[in-house]
Design an enzyme around this catalytic site. Structure first.
Site, mmCIF file in Angstrom:
data_model
loop_
_atom_site.group_PDB
_atom_site.id
_atom_site.type_symbol
_atom_site.label_atom_id
_atom_site.label_comp_id
_atom_site.label_asym_id
_atom_site.label_seq_id
_atom_site.Cartn_x
_atom_site.Cartn_y
_atom_site.Cartn_z
ATOM 1 N N SER A 161 0.815 -1.218 0.000
ATOM 2 C CA SER A 161 0.000 0.000 0.000
ATOM 3 C C SER A 161 0.845 1.263 0.000
ATOM 4 C CB SER A 161 -0.921 0.024 1.224
ATOM 5 O OG SER A 161 -1.871 -1.014 1.153
ATOM 6 N N PRO A 163 0.338 5.930 -0.440
ATOM 7 C CA PRO A 163 -0.642 7.011 -0.302
ATOM 8 C C PRO A 163 -1.669 7.050 -1.433
ATOM 9 C CG PRO A 163 1.545 7.809 0.248
ATOM 10 C CD PRO A 163 1.729 6.407 -0.256
ATOM 11 N N GLN A 371 -24.112 -4.588 22.525
ATOM 12 C CA GLN A 371 -25.515 -4.330 22.850
ATOM 13 C C GLN A 371 -25.989 -5.219 23.997
ATOM 14 O OE1 GLN A 371 -27.037 -1.876 21.380
ATOM 15 N NE2 GLN A 371 -29.085 -2.083 22.234
ATOM 16 N N GLU A 398 -5.894 -6.531 3.358
ATOM 17 C CA GLU A 398 -5.882 -7.718 2.502
ATOM 18 C C GLU A 398 -7.002 -7.660 1.455
ATOM 19 O OE1 GLU A 398 -3.570 -8.192 4.444
ATOM 20 O OE2 GLU A 398 -3.032 -10.267 4.844
ATOM 21 N N GLY A 399 -7.343 -6.443 1.053
ATOM 22 C CA GLY A 399 -8.394 -6.224 0.060
ATOM 23 C C GLY A 399 -9.689 -5.825 0.727
ATOM 24 N N THR A 400 -10.212 -4.669 0.372
ATOM 25 C CA THR A 400 -11.449 -4.173 0.968
ATOM 26 C C THR A 400 -12.641 -5.067 0.608
ATOM 27 O OG1 THR A 400 -11.954 -2.799 -0.946
ATOM 28 C CG2 THR A 400 -10.624 -1.788 0.805
ATOM 29 N N GLU A 402 -15.146 -4.206 -1.027
ATOM 30 C CA GLU A 402 -15.477 -3.974 -2.435
ATOM 31 C C GLU A 402 -14.561 -4.767 -3.366
ATOM 32 O OE1 GLU A 402 -17.162 -1.088 0.157
ATOM 33 O OE2 GLU A 402 -15.039 -1.627 -0.105
#
Length: 414
Positions: A161, A163, A371, A398-400, A402
């Site tokens: 990754s 910027p 909760q 590790e990948g969103t 999406e």
């Protein structure tokens, strides 16, 4: 199994996990191909699970809240994890690894993550991204020099990754200029797990921008190389004990011998390695969810409201039923992906599905656990608020979420 884990697993244990490991046997069809999975866990797998559970409860639980509050890296605990064999579980024993299967790895990841996701992400990166990638694609010299110490007691980092290059991994701005017998590395990497604690870094960098993803290389960089600087530690919402930093490279000379694979193989290396990494992060998400669930069950049995225990109220019972169903569903998706990987079959879609679903239910289950705890769930003492904060990152790294949907749809329509 490493001697450390074997010794640890040999202790007297009562397997008290809420989800005791049952036997599962599946036959499923994909096109004309039949695949059989037997999830009747072996004695060794059960021993690994018990050893991981014991370590998490005795070594990680004490001080976990303070480490989160103070953003303190669990250095002593990670060192012991290496000594016990948890940092190189799937590596061939000839390279100092445990030689275990992926299912064993997921069992250990779940148990560690129930207590301390900051420790488990360090374990995941070292096992899934660094050691696995080096063993599969590295040269024999690279395995001897780097994989052996990493599998035995080291900490590695995977540097992809940037910027402006997160989900869009092809847009690498970090460059590796070919200088003949070495590369000149320049650029910045962001959000790197184990950023300051690692000894070995796998850095993805662009050598020939005109070739886009085919011009990217994966380079092994050692801590202390001239021009390599570790930047600030990130102040994160969750997994606050993990060591997350920016890294800067300024004219760092990296020997050609440190390139993994052929010239231009870096992008393929990164994407292939991430596929395996998704199984690890899915297991982390599962552990976070199951840890929160177990705390919620315990609390519901102890806390009284309106004259009876919370567990006797149907509203709470239904919450627990939904939580348990989601957790068991996620576990089966993870075991399926791990089983396919162990059988050396295509596990890309299965890993993406496991990571997508496990990270989603981690968010849902931890929220419900808070909760059920009511006001107590909102304070640190009861742990569930930390688990809820930790859960969110599993939908990003590790990948969103999406990206997982893109991977799954691409595999479905291929």
């Amino acid at each position: 199994m490493p001697d450390g884990i074997r010794h640890k697993a040999g202790m007297t244990h009562t397997l008290t996990s809420t989800f005791e490991t049952a036997s599962y046997f599946f036959i499923y069809f994909e096109g004309a191909n039949e695949t059989t999975m037997n999830f009747d866990l072996t004695e060794e797998q059960l021993a690994v699970q018990a050893a991981a559970r014991d370590f998490a409860q005795t070594e990680l639980l004490p001080g976990v809240i303070e480490r989160d509050t103070e953003q303190k890296f669990p250095a002593a605990q990670i060192k012991k994890m290496g000594e016990l064999g948890f940092m190189g579980m799937m590596v061939d024993p000839k390279y100092n690894g445990g030689g275990m299967d992926t299912v064993s790895y997921t069992l250990a990841m779940e148990e560690i993550s129930k207590v301390d996701a900051s420790a488990s992400v360090c374990m995941s990166v070292n096992n899934s991204l660094v050691c696995w990638g080096l063993e599969r694609f590295g040269s024999e010299e690279q395995k001897e020099k780097y994989l052996k110490p990493l599998a035995a007691h080291g900490i590695g980092a995977f540097c992809l990754s940037e910027p402006e290059a997160g989900s869009d991994a092809t847009s690498q701005r970090t460059t590796a200029e070919d200088k003949g017998d070495y590369y000149l590395l320049n650029g910045t990497k962001n959000w790197i797990t184990n950023g300051n604690s690692a000894s070995t870094y796998i850095v993805i960098a662009q050598t020939d921008a005109t070739k886009r993803h085919k011009g990217i290389n994966a380079l092994i960089v050692e801590k202390g190389m001239p021009g390599f600087v570790v930047g600030k530690k990130e102040d994160k919402m969750g997994i606050r004990g993990s060591d997350t930093h920016s890294l800067m490279f300024s004219d760092v000379k990296v020997p050609k011998a440190n390139r993994i694979g052929d010239d231009g193989f870096g992008f393929t290396f990164a994407m292939t390695t991430l596929n395996g990494g998704r199984i690890g992060i899915a297991s982390q998400a599962l552990g976070i969810a199951s840890g929160a669930y177990e705390l919620a069950v315990k609390y519901a049995k102890e806390r009284k409201a309106f004259g009876k225990h919370l567990s006797e109220h149907q509203a709470i019972q239904f919450k627990l039923a939904d939580m348990a169903t989601k957790i068991d569903s996620a576990r089966l998706l993870i075991w399926k992906a791990a089983s396919l990987k162990d059988q050396k079959k295509d596990f890309v879609k299965a890993a993406a599905m496991a990571k997508l679903y496990a990270s989603q239910i981690a968010q849902e289950v931890t929220t419900e656990a808070v909760q059920i705890h009511g006001g107590y769930g909102y304070v640190k003492e009861f742990h569930v608020e930390r688990l809820m904060r930790d859960a969110k990152i599993t939908q990003i790294y590790e990948g969103t979420t999406e990206i997982q949907k893109m991977v799954i749809s691409r595999e479905l329509l291929r």
